[in-house]
Design an enzyme around this catalytic site. Structure first.
Site: not given
Length: 211
Positions: A45-46
């Site tokens: 997600c980062t």
């Protein structure tokens, strides 16, 4: 609730990393991208949020608002954004929805119990200015999305809406497009002055009309 193509995207109010929003008001007359994330402080997600942030000029050119969702809270979102900015060399400005009670995740069918009973899957919707759902794509939590493909689909949808065309396999902005079978070749010649190439009566190409 199961969201399908052509459905009206449900409105909602939510806390986000940039304050309270009404989804419809946030979108306004723009196109919208709503995409869910399994949790804050996760590596895949980062990278996704960092890359999406870097695409801000591309979304602006396409009159598109972006908004993310995670089942964590606002404080976690804000702290995580600092990590994203640091590690991905960007400045995340789009909101991340806080959905600790999973109300929006359930509204949009982002919880897939056979994958995870608590975390959202990696879903993404493209919503047009009439609030209709035009694309639904879902990845497993372990696989990052291809946002170059999301831009490509957005270009295709906007082109299809403005001209009577379809886009072929692997189409990229600027390439030839397909004339739908519902348009006769006689009419196509009038509609598409750049020319019509007929491979088969049902397979005809024309240069992209807006280039």
């Amino acid at each position: 609730m199961s969201i399908k193509l052509g459905d009206t995207a449900p409105n909602f109010q939510a806390e986000t990393s940039v304050g309270d929003i009404d989804f419809y008001n946030y979108l306004g007359d723009s196109w919208g991208i709503l995409f869910s994330h399994p949790a804050d402080y996760t590596p895949v997600c980062t990278t996704e949020l960092g890359f999406t942030s870097k695409l801000k000029p591309e979304f602006e050119k396409r009159n598109t608002q972006v908004i993310a969702l995670s089942v964590d809270g606002v404080e976690d979102h804000q702290n995580w954004i600092r990590d994203i900015n640091e590690t991905q060399n960007t400045d995340v400005q789009f909101p991340i929805i806080a959905d600790k009670e999973r109300k929006i995740s359930e509204l949009y069918d982002f919880i897939h119990p056979n994958a995870s009973a608590t975390a959202t899957v990696r879903s993404l919707l493209i919503i047009d200015p009439d609030k209709k759902v035009r694309l639904i794509i879902t990845y497993p939590a372990s696989t990052g999305r291809n946002f170059v493909e999301i831009i490509r689909v957005l270009d295709s949808l906007q082109l299809v809406d403005s001209h009577k065309v379809a886009t072929p396999v692997n189409w990229e902005n600027g390439e030839d497009v397909i004339i739908p079978p519902s348009i006769s070749t006689e009419d196509a010649i009038k509609i598409f002055p750049k020319g019509v190439t007929e491979i088969k009566p049902y397979l005809r190409y024309t240069p992209q009309p807006n280039t």
